[in-house]
Design a protein around this motif. Structure first.
Motif, PDB file in Angstrom:
ATOM      1  N   ILE A 229       0.783  -0.887  -0.121  1.00 58.22           N
ATOM      2  CA  ILE A 229       0.023   0.309  -0.250  1.00 58.22           C
ATOM      3  C   ILE A 229       0.464   0.920  -0.348  1.00 58.22           C
ATOM      4  N   PRO A 230       1.213   2.497  -0.953  1.00 57.25           N
ATOM      5  CA  PRO A 230       1.535   3.003  -1.047  1.00 57.25           C
ATOM      6  C   PRO A 230       1.609   4.007  -0.221  1.00 57.25           C
ATOM      7  N   LEU A 231       2.149   4.272   0.761  1.00 58.47           N
ATOM      8  CA  LEU A 231       2.086   6.575   1.497  1.00 58.47           C
ATOM      9  C   LEU A 231       0.607   7.100   1.197  1.00 58.47           C
ATOM     10  N   GLU A 232       1.223   7.328   0.013  1.00 53.42           N
ATOM     11  CA  GLU A 232       0.073   8.280  -0.718  1.00 53.42           C
ATOM     12  C   GLU A 232      -1.759   7.422  -0.572  1.00 53.42           C
ATOM     13  N   HIS A 233      -1.823   6.546  -0.478  1.00 55.97           N
ATOM     14  CA  HIS A 233      -3.203   5.548  -0.429  1.00 55.97           C
ATOM     15  C   HIS A 233      -3.863   4.766   0.975  1.00 55.97           C
ATOM     16  N   ALA A 234      -2.407   5.001   1.834  1.00 56.67           N
ATOM     17  CA  ALA A 234      -2.528   4.483   3.271  1.00 56.67           C
ATOM     18  C   ALA A 234      -3.438   4.555   4.162  1.00 56.67           C
ATOM     19  N   GLU A 235      -4.109   5.983   3.975  1.00 55.09           N
ATOM     20  CA  GLU A 235      -5.137   6.493   5.151  1.00 55.09           C
ATOM     21  C   GLU A 235      -6.205   5.756   4.661  1.00 55.09           C
ATOM     22  N   GLU A 236      -6.851   5.761   3.220  1.00 50.97           N
ATOM     23  CA  GLU A 236      -8.570   4.924   2.808  1.00 50.97           C
ATOM     24  C   GLU A 236      -7.851   3.561   3.583  1.00 50.97           C
TER      25      GLU A 236
END
Lengths: 440, 440
Positions: A229-236
């Motif tokens: 999971i890339p950092l920019e999508h992690a919080e999703e």
């Protein structure tokens, strides 16, 4: 920045009067989830949303003609005895249900709606809670540099963290089977310890029992094995946050943990709070995640502009201790420390990205512990071993009792909330756990 | 001693001809369990028992008038898509079903029985397997002193194990979500490593990928939180044993593991064999568990006469490697090592007793890894880092290829069996896993 919307409006209020009271944990801007039933009832556990001093029963709500579309699908999933299916639905469904519940509870709701929704409310004083999801895997992180430094300096006043701390959101796998809901009581663990200079270990009850102030991070949507999971999508992939007490047997830990990490020192009990505050509710309290210029900057897979802008969360936290004596006197708990989650060296998004970078799969209902949360100042330490400097400098309670480590009958309470000018105060409720005498 | 009975009789044979063939893993004395379905079928997975080259389908069997009482209850539980309910039933039920299935498959079964049971057989060549239980928690032990010494001596030829090794059946919690069944393929993990003397770590594909030869120990009946399982009752909580490959990224591990243990270095994949050989089937191959007089003797909670008499199990083990080149040539896998589980420093019963001594609860379907199994002799090491001395002394395969660590396309096969004069040879089948290129 994370976008705010009308559900964050500080001026919104609810027709549930207690939701508008000063200092409530559960105003209409919060709407956290738990799994509950009427205390002692044979009814199945089901999901609910906190509003003031009430729980909005998702099973009752989803059976009425008050929701439709994605919000109805979400409420039906949230009505089950574990929230895994709700988590699996993902962010659009979570938001749809939040916005629908907000509209139903807001003070401008039509009278007929209020009447119907009121029948779905159960007083919090009349319910019991359970662990809100089937936890597939539990991972405990180690992301507070102040905690790591405090521990290191107990051994060596010039001590530093291990060389990897500044590069890796360190973590290890923890025990699922002994995670309990607030109210958990457990026996002081038996185990092996090695006295300094001794030739052989001895077996006895833990003499250095501690708590750890942590937050629990609930994974919503998972990822397939092999798919980082890339950092920019992690919080999703994160549904929300609760309070978590990682009880720790320091003497057992000290002897067992080299080279493979803590095991029996941690796996006898972990206590979580019932209410999960959603990432959407936490949006107003986000802050910039910074790394001082004299500290190493993260490797590329842990670096991103959204994380820099809003990776930190200002969750205020307190630890309270209620001794058996204080309980019998009625003198109440003593506050041991207060701090904020904003000081963590690694963010929630960095935890998710690191956890999956090697291909490890996360599943809905997985739980992360943040690691002990200690702040930089005095009185901000998240464990008693730090506050009392390994019992060298015992903590004095409000009734005059002293504590180097925890004693039998001690209850430890964690509390958390967010507040910020121009925004509502939202709270996490409480995590409470109690130490019973060893059974050995 | 563990009592033997007629199901261990070396002279017993089956009307399933392949069960009587020399060298079969699955004679009538074995009767291991797996969860399977016809390959590609939409039918639910269900439990089955291996006999020769067939699987006896527990769903089909329990629907016929061939069993009654406890054996029927057990077969119905074993017919489900996960064996947890079967495990929960406990030893009396496991034995009842074993004895009933033995009678149904024995060559003196009535013709009508044979006819009915034959309809419940599915050729092993036509089935696929899945992880046989919902694993609540996975614990990986570290109980081979030869493995621990081999690793230590890579750093320092005079090295010893850590001081706690001789006192504690060391363990740490592992990752459930990436445990896969034989046939598992996974991408070489990406991760951080720190080069010697470097100022900062780098992020790249693992360059030191390894396997670990282990056994998987399936917990049958659990214990309540706070209720330790005494050593003398520990094996009553164990259902059986499978093969387990604890894939390991050594370069990532070396950098991440202090102080909290391995994490990303292990959690990308763990491969288990489908068949669980029951503790009852293993009874004839039990041996005395001994601790040389010059080694510390265990603390009282890890000490007992039954464990001394029969705590060890002589399970013969082999590791084979099939490279992509060998596969395309058709030259077959190369054997890397062979050893036995009898050499472990700590027994299965000691693992269970230690795991629960502090109050940790085990649940039916929990899985233990034994830790890497290395024997004392040359060629008995259970990981390539030991055999090839951290790539200083590469292993030569049968086709002339060399390996310091694993390469992309390598498949690692684990095999295990028991044999002893006067007793049948029983086998574990195979655990096979394959390394795919990194996705990074």
């Amino acid at each position: 920045m994370i976008a705010l919307n009308h559900t964050h409006d500080v001026d919104a209020s609810s027709w549930v009067a207690a939701a508008n009271a000063a200092g409530t944990d559960f105003p209409i801007q919060n709407l956290p989830y738990a799994v509950f039933r009427r205390t002692g009832s044979p009814q199945p556990f089901r999901g609910g949303v906190a509003i003031g001093d009430q729980v909005l029963d998702m099973a009752a709500l989803s059976a009425r003609q008050l929701l439709d579309g994605l919000a109805l699908d979400a409420a039906r999933a949230a009505a089950l005895p574990a929230l895994n299916d709700f988590f699996t639905l993902g962010g659009a469904a979570w938001r749809a249900l939040r916005h629908a519940v907000f509209a139903l509870l807001r003070d401008d709701a039509p009278a007929a709606t209020m009447h119907a929704v009121r029948e779905c409310l159960v007083p919090q004083a009349e319910v019991e809670y359970t662990v809100p999801a089937r936890i597939g895997d539990y991972t405990d992180f180690y992301t507070s540099i102040d905690h790591a430094l405090n521990i290191s300096r107990l051994m060596n006043p010039e001590g530093d963290v291990t060389p990897n701390f500044r590069w890796i959101p360190t973590a290890y796998h923890g025990r699922v089977s002994t995670i309990g809901i607030s109210g958990q009581r457990f026996h002081r663990p038996m185990g092996q310890t090695m006295a300094p200079g001794a030739e052989a270990p001895t077996y006895h009850a833990c003499a250095r029992l501690d708590y750890e102030l942590e937050l629990g991070i609930w994974i919503g949507e998972g990822n397939a094995a092999g798919e980082a999971i890339p950092l920019e999508h992690a919080e999703e992939h994160v549904f929300g946050i609760c309070l978590l007490n990682d009880w720790s047997a320091r003497d057992i830990q000290f002897w067992e943990m080299a080279p493979l990490g803590p095991f029996l020192a941690k796996n006898f009990a972990t206590t979580i709070s019932p209410w999960i505050v959603t990432m959407e509710a936490l949006a107003p309290y986000r802050e910039a995640w910074t790394r001082p210029a004299n500290e190493p900057q993260p490797l590329a897979y842990l670096e991103g502009s959204a994380n820099r802008e809003s990776g930190a969360i200002d969750i205020r936290l307190e630890v309270w201790l209620e001794s058996e004596k204080a309980r019998s006197e009625g003198s109440g708990p003593s506050r041991l420390s207060r701090t904020s989650f904003r000081h963590q060296y690694w963010s929630v998004a960095q935890m998710v990205a690191h956890h999956t970078v090697g291909g490890c799969s996360l599943n809905p209902g997985d739980l992360f512990g943040s690691g002990t949360i200690s702040g930089p100042g005095p009185g901000e330490a998240g464990a008693i071993i730090e506050l009392a400097r390994a019992a060298q400098d015992p903590v004095t309670l409000a009734n005059g009792e002293q504590r180097g480590f925890l004693e039998d009958g001690d209850a430890v309470l964690l509390r958390g909330w967010c507040e910020k000018p121009g925004h509502a105060r939202i709270g996490f409720g409480e995590s409470r756990g109690m130490v019973l005498p060893a059974k050995g």
